[in-house]
Design an enzyme around this catalytic site. Structure first.
Site, PDB file in Angstrom:
ATOM      1  N   SER A 152     -92.074  10.910 -43.207  1.00  0.00           N
ATOM      2  CA  SER A 152     -90.751  10.301 -43.360  1.00  0.00           C
ATOM      3  C   SER A 152     -90.283  10.354 -44.810  1.00  0.00           C
ATOM      4  O   SER A 152     -91.098  10.261 -45.742  1.00  0.00           O
ATOM      5  CB  SER A 152     -90.837   8.846 -42.899  1.00  0.00           C
ATOM      6  OG  SER A 152     -89.723   8.128 -43.355  1.00  0.00           O
ATOM      7  N   TYR A 156     -94.056   0.589 -43.166  1.00  0.00           N
ATOM      8  CA  TYR A 156     -93.804   1.836 -42.419  1.00  0.00           C
ATOM      9  C   TYR A 156     -94.058   3.039 -43.322  1.00  0.00           C
ATOM     10  O   TYR A 156     -94.784   3.968 -42.955  1.00  0.00           O
ATOM     11  CB  TYR A 156     -92.358   1.839 -41.903  1.00  0.00           C
ATOM     12  CG  TYR A 156     -91.917   3.176 -41.352  1.00  0.00           C
ATOM     13  CD1 TYR A 156     -92.467   3.684 -40.185  1.00  0.00           C
ATOM     14  CD2 TYR A 156     -90.944   3.948 -42.010  1.00  0.00           C
ATOM     15  CE1 TYR A 156     -92.078   4.911 -39.685  1.00  0.00           C
ATOM     16  CE2 TYR A 156     -90.543   5.168 -41.508  1.00  0.00           C
ATOM     17  CZ  TYR A 156     -91.115   5.653 -40.344  1.00  0.00           C
ATOM     18  OH  TYR A 156     -90.726   6.875 -39.857  1.00  0.00           O
TER      19      TYR A 156
HETATM   20  N1  LIG Z   1     -85.378   9.367 -36.388  1.00  0.00           N
HETATM   21  C1  LIG Z   1     -85.507   9.383 -37.714  1.00  0.00           C
HETATM   22  O1  LIG Z   1     -84.518   9.301 -38.456  1.00  0.00           O
HETATM   23  C2  LIG Z   1     -86.860   9.525 -38.359  1.00  0.00           C
HETATM   24  C3  LIG Z   1     -86.910   9.541 -39.756  1.00  0.00           C
HETATM   25  C4  LIG Z   1     -88.157   9.675 -40.369  1.00  0.00           C
HETATM   26  C5  LIG Z   1     -89.297   9.811 -39.603  1.00  0.00           C
HETATM   27  N2  LIG Z   1     -89.214   9.769 -38.239  1.00  0.00           N
HETATM   28  C6  LIG Z   1     -90.463   9.918 -37.477  1.00  0.00           C
HETATM   29  O2  LIG Z   1     -90.258  10.889 -36.474  1.00  0.00           O
HETATM   30  C7  LIG Z   1     -91.019  10.562 -35.311  1.00  0.00           C
HETATM   31  C8  LIG Z   1     -90.135  10.501 -34.100  1.00  0.00           C
HETATM   32  O3  LIG Z   1     -89.142   9.494 -34.322  1.00  0.00           O
HETATM   33  P1  LIG Z   1     -88.019   9.150 -33.264  1.00  0.00           P
HETATM   34  O4  LIG Z   1     -86.776   8.888 -34.022  1.00  0.00           O
HETATM   35  O5  LIG Z   1     -88.033  10.134 -32.154  1.00  0.00           O
HETATM   36  O6  LIG Z   1     -88.581   7.740 -32.754  1.00  0.00           O
HETATM   37  P2  LIG Z   1     -88.732   7.159 -31.270  1.00  0.00           P
HETATM   38  O7  LIG Z   1     -89.124   5.733 -31.444  1.00  0.00           O
HETATM   39  O8  LIG Z   1     -87.522   7.455 -30.471  1.00  0.00           O
HETATM   40  O9  LIG Z   1     -89.933   7.998 -30.684  1.00  0.00           O
HETATM   41  C9  LIG Z   1     -91.279   7.664 -30.878  1.00  0.00           C
HETATM   42  C10 LIG Z   1     -91.955   7.616 -29.510  1.00  0.00           C
HETATM   43  O10 LIG Z   1     -93.343   7.343 -29.713  1.00  0.00           O
HETATM   44  C11 LIG Z   1     -93.773   6.494 -28.690  1.00  0.00           C
HETATM   45  N3  LIG Z   1     -94.949   5.764 -29.164  1.00  0.00           N
HETATM   46  C12 LIG Z   1     -94.997   4.799 -30.119  1.00  0.00           C
HETATM   47  N4  LIG Z   1     -96.250   4.370 -30.275  1.00  0.00           N
HETATM   48  C13 LIG Z   1     -97.024   5.092 -29.414  1.00  0.00           C
HETATM   49  C14 LIG Z   1     -98.408   5.101 -29.115  1.00  0.00           C
HETATM   50  N5  LIG Z   1     -99.272   4.266 -29.721  1.00  0.00           N
HETATM   51  N6  LIG Z   1     -98.864   5.961 -28.172  1.00  0.00           N
HETATM   52  C15 LIG Z   1     -98.007   6.796 -27.537  1.00  0.00           C
HETATM   53  N7  LIG Z   1     -96.683   6.824 -27.782  1.00  0.00           N
HETATM   54  C16 LIG Z   1     -96.198   5.976 -28.711  1.00  0.00           C
HETATM   55  C17 LIG Z   1     -92.598   5.572 -28.405  1.00  0.00           C
HETATM   56  O11 LIG Z   1     -92.647   5.036 -27.105  1.00  0.00           O
HETATM   57  C18 LIG Z   1     -91.410   6.513 -28.610  1.00  0.00           C
HETATM   58  O12 LIG Z   1     -90.968   7.054 -27.378  1.00  0.00           O
HETATM   59  C19 LIG Z   1     -91.737   9.254 -35.649  1.00  0.00           C
HETATM   60  O13 LIG Z   1     -93.013   9.562 -36.129  1.00  0.00           O
HETATM   61  C20 LIG Z   1     -90.892   8.664 -36.750  1.00  0.00           C
HETATM   62  O14 LIG Z   1     -91.639   7.791 -37.565  1.00  0.00           O
HETATM   63  C21 LIG Z   1     -88.022   9.641 -37.615  1.00  0.00           C
END
Ligand SMILES: NC(=O)c1ccc[n+]([C@@H]2O[C@H](COP(=O)([O-])OP(=O)(O)OC[C@H]3O[C@@H](n4cnc5c(N)ncnc54)[C@H](O)[C@@H]3O)[C@@H](O)[C@H]2O)c1
Length: 326
Positions: A129, A154
Protein backbone atom coordinates in the site's frame (compact mmCIF):
# COMPACT_ATOMS: atom_id res chain seq x y z
CA UNK A 1 -2.19 -21.80 -16.23
CA UNK A 2 -4.00 -21.89 -12.89
CA UNK A 3 -3.76 -18.80 -10.69
CA UNK A 4 -4.73 -18.61 -7.02
CA UNK A 5 -6.40 -15.25 -6.28
CA UNK A 6 -6.87 -14.42 -2.61
CA UNK A 7 -9.45 -11.79 -1.72
CA UNK A 8 -11.47 -12.80 -4.81
CA UNK A 9 -14.70 -11.47 -3.27
CA UNK A 10 -13.02 -8.12 -2.68
CA UNK A 11 -12.93 -5.10 -4.95
CA UNK A 12 -9.56 -5.60 -6.64
CA UNK A 13 -9.55 -9.40 -6.37
CA UNK A 14 -12.88 -9.66 -8.16
CA UNK A 15 -11.62 -7.55 -11.07
CA UNK A 16 -8.34 -9.47 -11.26
CA UNK A 17 -10.20 -12.80 -11.31
CA UNK A 18 -12.43 -11.48 -14.13
CA UNK A 19 -9.44 -10.35 -16.17
CA UNK A 20 -7.59 -13.64 -15.71
CA UNK A 21 -10.68 -15.62 -16.74
CA UNK A 22 -11.14 -13.35 -19.75
CA UNK A 23 -7.69 -14.26 -21.00
CA UNK A 24 -8.37 -17.96 -20.57
CA UNK A 25 -6.69 -18.77 -17.25
CA UNK A 26 -8.09 -21.05 -14.57
CA UNK A 27 -8.73 -19.16 -11.34
CA UNK A 28 -9.02 -20.56 -7.83
CA UNK A 29 -10.56 -17.80 -5.72
CA UNK A 30 -10.24 -17.74 -1.94
CA UNK A 31 -11.90 -15.30 0.46
CA UNK A 32 -13.38 -15.52 3.95
CA UNK A 33 -16.17 -13.10 2.87
CA UNK A 34 -15.97 -11.26 6.19
CA UNK A 35 -18.41 -8.53 7.20
CA UNK A 36 -15.98 -5.59 7.44
CA UNK A 37 -18.30 -4.01 4.87
CA UNK A 38 -21.65 -5.10 3.42
CA UNK A 39 -21.34 -8.80 2.60
CA UNK A 40 -24.00 -8.44 -0.10
CA UNK A 41 -21.53 -6.51 -2.24
CA UNK A 42 -18.95 -9.30 -1.89
CA UNK A 43 -21.61 -11.88 -2.73
CA UNK A 44 -22.75 -9.85 -5.74
CA UNK A 45 -19.17 -9.77 -7.05
CA UNK A 46 -18.81 -13.52 -6.47
CA UNK A 47 -22.09 -14.25 -8.22
CA UNK A 48 -20.67 -12.56 -11.35
CA UNK A 49 -17.72 -14.95 -11.24
CA UNK A 50 -19.67 -18.09 -10.28
CA UNK A 51 -20.32 -20.43 -13.15
CA UNK A 52 -17.70 -18.77 -15.33
CA UNK A 53 -15.58 -21.29 -17.17
CA UNK A 54 -12.42 -21.96 -15.18
CA UNK A 55 -13.51 -20.36 -11.88
CA UNK A 56 -13.75 -22.15 -8.55
CA UNK A 57 -14.25 -20.50 -5.18
CA UNK A 58 -13.37 -21.56 -1.63
CA UNK A 59 -14.50 -19.73 1.47
CA UNK A 60 -11.42 -20.02 3.66
CA UNK A 61 -9.78 -17.75 6.22
CA UNK A 62 -6.13 -17.35 5.23
CA UNK A 63 -5.14 -17.50 8.88
CA UNK A 64 -6.19 -21.18 8.69
CA UNK A 65 -3.02 -22.65 7.24
CA UNK A 66 -4.27 -26.23 7.42
CA UNK A 67 -7.32 -25.42 5.29
CA UNK A 68 -5.18 -23.59 2.71
CA UNK A 69 -2.61 -26.35 2.67
CA UNK A 70 -5.33 -28.98 2.08
CA UNK A 71 -6.71 -26.87 -0.78
CA UNK A 72 -3.30 -26.59 -2.43
CA UNK A 73 -2.64 -30.34 -2.16
CA UNK A 74 -5.46 -30.74 -4.69
CA UNK A 75 -4.09 -27.96 -6.89
CA UNK A 76 -0.46 -28.82 -7.71
CA UNK A 77 -0.72 -26.90 -10.99
CA UNK A 78 -0.96 -23.49 -9.23
CA UNK A 79 2.33 -21.81 -10.04
CA UNK A 80 1.21 -18.21 -9.66
CA UNK A 81 -0.57 -16.43 -6.85
CA UNK A 82 -2.14 -12.97 -6.73
CA UNK A 83 -2.54 -12.28 -3.02
CA UNK A 84 -5.01 -9.47 -2.39
CA UNK A 85 -6.87 -10.66 0.72
CA UNK A 86 -6.28 -8.34 3.64
CA UNK A 87 -7.92 -6.27 6.29
CA UNK A 88 -7.91 -2.97 4.42
CA UNK A 89 -8.62 0.56 5.63
CA UNK A 90 -6.47 2.94 7.63
CA UNK A 91 -9.14 4.20 10.01
CA UNK A 92 -10.51 0.79 11.07
CA UNK A 93 -7.02 -0.25 12.23
CA UNK A 94 -7.47 2.10 15.16
CA UNK A 95 -10.75 0.39 16.16
CA UNK A 96 -9.85 -3.25 15.57
CA UNK A 97 -6.07 -3.75 15.45
CA UNK A 98 -6.15 -7.53 15.85
CA UNK A 99 -8.08 -7.95 12.59
CA UNK A 100 -4.99 -6.57 10.83
CA UNK A 101 -2.63 -8.94 12.58
CA UNK A 102 -4.75 -11.97 11.66
CA UNK A 103 -5.43 -11.10 8.03
CA UNK A 104 -2.33 -9.16 7.05
CA UNK A 105 0.41 -10.85 9.06
CA UNK A 106 -0.82 -14.41 9.74
CA UNK A 107 -2.60 -14.48 6.36
CA UNK A 108 0.50 -13.29 4.52
CA UNK A 109 2.55 -15.93 6.32
CA UNK A 110 0.14 -18.60 5.09
CA UNK A 111 0.52 -17.43 1.51
CA UNK A 112 4.32 -17.45 1.77
CA UNK A 113 4.29 -21.00 3.13
CA UNK A 114 1.91 -22.09 0.37
CA UNK A 115 4.21 -20.58 -2.26
CA UNK A 116 7.20 -22.24 -0.65
CA UNK A 117 5.69 -25.73 -0.83
CA UNK A 118 4.02 -25.46 -4.21
CA UNK A 119 5.85 -27.51 -6.87
CA UNK A 120 7.52 -25.48 -9.69
CA UNK A 121 6.26 -22.23 -8.22
CA UNK A 122 6.77 -19.20 -10.52
CA UNK A 123 5.54 -15.97 -8.98
CA UNK A 124 3.72 -14.43 -6.01
CA UNK A 125 2.30 -10.94 -6.58
CA UNK A 126 0.94 -9.40 -3.37
CA UNK A 127 -0.74 -6.17 -2.32
CA UNK A 128 1.15 -3.59 -0.36
CA UNK A 129 0.00 0.00 0.00
CA UNK A 130 1.01 3.61 -0.56
CA UNK A 131 0.38 4.02 3.18
CA UNK A 132 3.87 2.58 3.85
CA UNK A 133 5.21 6.07 2.97
CA UNK A 134 3.66 7.39 6.19
CA UNK A 135 4.03 11.13 6.53
CA UNK A 136 6.84 11.43 3.95
CA UNK A 137 6.88 14.91 2.43
CA UNK A 138 9.16 14.26 -0.55
CA UNK A 139 6.92 13.87 -3.59
CA UNK A 140 6.26 11.88 -5.65
CA UNK A 141 6.77 8.83 -3.42
CA UNK A 142 9.52 6.65 -4.85
CA UNK A 143 10.19 3.00 -4.05
CA UNK A 144 13.68 4.12 -3.03
CA UNK A 145 12.32 6.45 -0.31
CA UNK A 146 12.46 5.39 3.35
CA UNK A 147 9.35 3.63 4.67
CA UNK A 148 10.34 3.03 8.27
CA UNK A 149 7.89 5.41 9.93
CA UNK A 150 4.31 4.19 9.31
CA UNK A 151 1.58 6.34 10.86
CA UNK A 152 -1.08 3.60 11.08
CA UNK A 153 -1.08 -0.05 12.11
CA UNK A 154 -2.47 -0.88 8.66
CA UNK A 155 0.64 0.65 7.08
CA UNK A 156 2.87 -1.17 9.55
CA UNK A 157 1.35 -4.54 8.60
CA UNK A 158 1.79 -3.81 4.88
CA UNK A 159 5.43 -2.88 5.42
CA UNK A 160 5.84 -6.04 7.51
CA UNK A 161 4.44 -8.05 4.58
CA UNK A 162 7.14 -6.61 2.32
CA UNK A 163 9.82 -7.58 4.82
CA UNK A 164 8.42 -11.09 5.34
CA UNK A 165 8.29 -11.50 1.56
CA UNK A 166 11.89 -10.41 1.20
CA UNK A 167 13.04 -12.98 3.74
CA UNK A 168 11.18 -15.78 1.92
CA UNK A 169 12.59 -14.73 -1.43
CA UNK A 170 16.05 -14.70 0.05
CA UNK A 171 15.71 -18.02 1.85
CA UNK A 172 13.69 -20.05 -0.64
CA UNK A 173 14.25 -18.17 -3.95
CA UNK A 174 10.51 -17.49 -4.31
CA UNK A 175 9.98 -14.85 -7.04
CA UNK A 176 7.79 -12.11 -5.58
CA UNK A 177 6.44 -8.70 -6.50
CA UNK A 178 4.86 -6.37 -3.95
CA UNK A 179 2.59 -3.68 -5.37
CA UNK A 180 2.02 -0.48 -3.42
CA UNK A 181 -1.47 0.49 -4.56
CA UNK A 182 -2.47 4.16 -4.56
CA UNK A 183 -6.18 4.85 -3.77
CA UNK A 184 -7.92 2.44 -6.12
CA UNK A 185 -11.46 3.29 -7.25
CA UNK A 186 -14.00 2.26 -9.86
CA UNK A 187 -17.08 0.08 -10.40
CA UNK A 188 -17.67 -2.54 -7.68
CA UNK A 189 -15.55 -0.38 -5.37
CA UNK A 190 -15.47 -0.43 -1.60
CA UNK A 191 -18.23 1.19 0.46
CA UNK A 192 -15.76 2.14 3.22
CA UNK A 193 -13.79 4.40 0.85
CA UNK A 194 -14.37 8.13 0.43
CA UNK A 195 -15.80 8.10 -3.09
CA UNK A 196 -18.57 5.65 -2.16
CA UNK A 197 -19.25 7.32 1.20
CA UNK A 198 -19.53 10.73 -0.51
CA UNK A 199 -21.92 9.47 -3.21
CA UNK A 200 -24.15 7.81 -0.64
CA UNK A 201 -24.32 10.89 1.57
CA UNK A 202 -24.91 13.32 -1.31
CA UNK A 203 -27.75 11.20 -2.68
CA UNK A 204 -29.30 11.01 0.82
CA UNK A 205 -28.98 14.79 1.25
CA UNK A 206 -26.57 14.31 4.16
CA UNK A 207 -23.34 16.25 4.77
CA UNK A 208 -20.06 14.65 3.69
CA UNK A 209 -17.16 14.60 6.16
CA UNK A 210 -14.07 16.14 4.53
CA UNK A 211 -10.93 15.76 6.60
CA UNK A 212 -8.04 18.19 7.03
CA UNK A 213 -10.53 20.90 6.02
CA UNK A 214 -10.31 19.67 2.42
CA UNK A 215 -6.56 20.17 2.15
CA UNK A 216 -5.80 16.64 0.94
CA UNK A 217 -4.49 15.23 -2.31
CA UNK A 218 -4.60 11.68 -3.57
CA UNK A 219 -3.17 9.75 -6.49
CA UNK A 220 -6.47 8.13 -7.54
CA UNK A 221 -5.94 5.00 -9.62
CA UNK A 222 -8.70 3.58 -11.77
CA UNK A 223 -9.39 -0.13 -11.32
CA UNK A 224 -8.75 -1.07 -14.98
CA UNK A 225 -5.28 0.50 -14.78
CA UNK A 226 -4.57 -1.39 -11.55
CA UNK A 227 -5.66 -4.68 -13.10
CA UNK A 228 -3.48 -4.20 -16.16
CA UNK A 229 -0.53 -3.37 -13.88
CA UNK A 230 -1.14 -6.48 -11.75
CA UNK A 231 -1.32 -8.73 -14.80
CA UNK A 232 1.72 -7.12 -16.42
CA UNK A 233 3.68 -7.66 -13.19
CA UNK A 234 2.43 -11.23 -12.85
CA UNK A 235 3.66 -12.02 -16.34
CA UNK A 236 7.16 -10.68 -15.59
CA UNK A 237 8.49 -12.44 -12.50
CA UNK A 238 11.79 -11.15 -11.15
CA UNK A 239 14.67 -13.21 -12.46
CA UNK A 240 16.14 -15.77 -10.08
CA UNK A 241 19.90 -15.26 -10.03
CA UNK A 242 22.73 -16.19 -7.71
CA UNK A 243 23.09 -14.04 -4.59
CA UNK A 244 20.08 -11.73 -5.11
CA UNK A 245 16.62 -12.34 -3.64
CA UNK A 246 14.12 -12.48 -6.55
CA UNK A 247 11.96 -9.90 -4.87
CA UNK A 248 10.89 -6.39 -5.84
CA UNK A 249 8.40 -3.73 -4.85
CA UNK A 250 6.64 -1.29 -7.19
CA UNK A 251 4.36 1.69 -6.83
CA UNK A 252 1.22 1.36 -8.87
CA UNK A 253 -0.63 4.64 -9.17
CA UNK A 254 -1.91 7.07 -11.76
CA UNK A 255 1.05 9.44 -11.32
CA UNK A 256 -1.24 12.44 -10.74
CA UNK A 257 -1.90 13.87 -7.32
CA UNK A 258 -5.41 15.33 -7.38
CA UNK A 259 -6.96 17.68 -4.82
CA UNK A 260 -9.72 15.93 -2.88
CA UNK A 261 -12.04 18.87 -3.60
CA UNK A 262 -11.65 18.26 -7.35
CA UNK A 263 -12.73 14.66 -6.91
CA UNK A 264 -15.77 15.90 -4.97
CA UNK A 265 -16.55 18.37 -7.77
CA UNK A 266 -16.55 15.53 -10.30
CA UNK A 267 -18.90 13.48 -8.12
CA UNK A 268 -21.25 16.46 -7.84
CA UNK A 269 -21.27 16.89 -11.62
CA UNK A 270 -21.88 13.19 -12.23
CA UNK A 271 -24.68 12.98 -9.68
CA UNK A 272 -26.12 16.34 -10.72
CA UNK A 273 -26.31 17.35 -7.06
CA UNK A 274 -24.24 19.60 -4.80
CA UNK A 275 -22.56 18.22 -1.71
CA UNK A 276 -23.06 19.70 1.73
CA UNK A 277 -19.54 19.73 3.11
CA UNK A 278 -18.69 19.14 6.76
CA UNK A 279 -15.05 20.20 7.07
CA UNK A 280 -13.24 18.31 9.82
CA UNK A 281 -9.68 18.12 11.20
CA UNK A 282 -7.16 15.52 10.06
CA UNK A 283 -7.96 11.96 11.19
CA UNK A 284 -5.40 9.99 13.17
CA UNK A 285 -3.43 7.61 10.92
CA UNK A 286 -4.29 9.52 7.75
CA UNK A 287 -1.81 11.22 5.42
CA UNK A 288 -2.25 14.57 3.69
CA UNK A 289 -1.03 13.65 0.25
CA UNK A 290 -0.12 10.69 -1.94
CA UNK A 291 1.60 10.75 -5.31
CA UNK A 292 3.17 7.74 -7.01
CA UNK A 293 6.46 7.69 -8.84
CA UNK A 294 5.73 4.87 -11.31
CA UNK A 295 9.04 4.86 -13.20
CA UNK A 296 10.10 1.41 -11.98
CA UNK A 297 6.91 -0.47 -12.85
CA UNK A 298 6.61 1.36 -16.18
CA UNK A 299 10.20 0.54 -17.10
CA UNK A 300 10.00 -3.14 -16.12
CA UNK A 301 6.47 -4.10 -17.15
CA UNK A 302 5.30 -1.40 -19.58
CA UNK A 303 2.63 -0.22 -17.11
CA UNK A 304 0.99 2.97 -18.41
CA UNK A 305 -2.20 4.19 -16.68
CA UNK A 306 -4.71 5.74 -19.06
CA UNK A 307 -7.63 6.87 -16.88
CA UNK A 308 -7.67 10.36 -15.36
CA UNK A 309 -10.30 11.07 -12.69
CA UNK A 310 -12.35 13.12 -15.18
CA UNK A 311 -13.11 9.83 -16.91
CA UNK A 312 -12.90 7.41 -13.97
CA UNK A 313 -15.11 9.24 -11.46
CA UNK A 314 -18.15 9.45 -13.82
CA UNK A 315 -17.71 5.71 -14.52
CA UNK A 316 -17.71 4.98 -10.81
CA UNK A 317 -20.78 7.14 -10.24
CA UNK A 318 -22.62 5.46 -13.11
CA UNK A 319 -21.98 2.05 -11.50
CA UNK A 320 -22.88 3.39 -8.03
CA UNK A 321 -26.25 4.63 -9.31
CA UNK A 322 -27.12 1.30 -10.88
CA UNK A 323 -25.89 -0.78 -7.93
CA UNK A 324 -27.60 1.41 -5.31
CA UNK A 325 -30.66 1.88 -7.58
CA UNK A 326 -30.70 5.69 -7.35
N1 LIG B 1 -8.44 -0.30 -2.66
C1 LIG B 1 -7.37 0.45 -2.39
O1 LIG B 1 -7.37 1.67 -2.62
C2 LIG B 1 -6.11 -0.16 -1.83
C3 LIG B 1 -5.03 0.69 -1.58
C4 LIG B 1 -3.86 0.14 -1.06
C5 LIG B 1 -3.78 -1.22 -0.83
N2 LIG B 1 -4.86 -2.02 -1.06
C6 LIG B 1 -4.72 -3.46 -0.79
O2 LIG B 1 -5.19 -4.18 -1.91
C7 LIG B 1 -5.79 -5.40 -1.49
C8 LIG B 1 -7.19 -5.51 -2.02
O3 LIG B 1 -7.95 -4.41 -1.51
P1 LIG B 1 -9.47 -4.18 -1.87
O4 LIG B 1 -9.66 -2.73 -2.04
O5 LIG B 1 -9.91 -5.13 -2.92
O6 LIG B 1 -10.12 -4.60 -0.46
P2 LIG B 1 -11.38 -5.52 -0.13
O7 LIG B 1 -11.62 -5.37 1.33
O8 LIG B 1 -12.50 -5.21 -1.05
O9 LIG B 1 -10.86 -6.97 -0.46
C9 LIG B 1 -10.13 -7.76 0.44
C10 LIG B 1 -10.82 -9.12 0.54
O10 LIG B 1 -10.04 -9.94 1.41
C11 LIG B 1 -10.92 -10.71 2.17
N3 LIG B 1 -10.24 -11.10 3.41
C12 LIG B 1 -9.88 -10.31 4.45
N4 LIG B 1 -9.27 -11.03 5.39
C13 LIG B 1 -9.22 -12.31 4.93
C14 LIG B 1 -8.71 -13.52 5.47
N5 LIG B 1 -8.13 -13.57 6.68
N6 LIG B 1 -8.84 -14.66 4.74
C15 LIG B 1 -9.43 -14.63 3.52
N7 LIG B 1 -9.94 -13.50 2.97
C16 LIG B 1 -9.83 -12.36 3.68
C17 LIG B 1 -12.12 -9.82 2.44
O11 LIG B 1 -13.29 -10.56 2.72
C18 LIG B 1 -12.22 -9.04 1.13
O12 LIG B 1 -13.16 -9.62 0.25
C19 LIG B 1 -5.68 -5.41 0.04
O13 LIG B 1 -4.52 -6.11 0.39
C20 LIG B 1 -5.53 -3.95 0.39
O14 LIG B 1 -4.88 -3.78 1.62
C21 LIG B 1 -6.01 -1.52 -1.56
Amino acid sequence: MTVLVTGAAGFIGYHVAEALLARGEQVIGVDNVNDYYDVRLKEARLSRLAGRNGFTFHRIDLADYDAMSALMKDAPDVRRIVHLAAQAGVRYSIENPFAYVQANLVGHMTVLEIARHQPNFEHLVYASSSSVYGGNTKLPFSVDDPTDTPVSLYAATKKADELMSHSYSHLYRIPQTGLRFFTVYGPWGRPDMAMYIFCKAIVAGKPIPVFNHGDMRRDFTYIDDIVSGILASLDKPPVVSEGVAPCRVYNIGNHRSEPLMRMIGLIEESLGKKAEIDFQPMQPGDVKESFADIDAISRDTGFAPTTPIDIGVPKFVEWFKSYERV
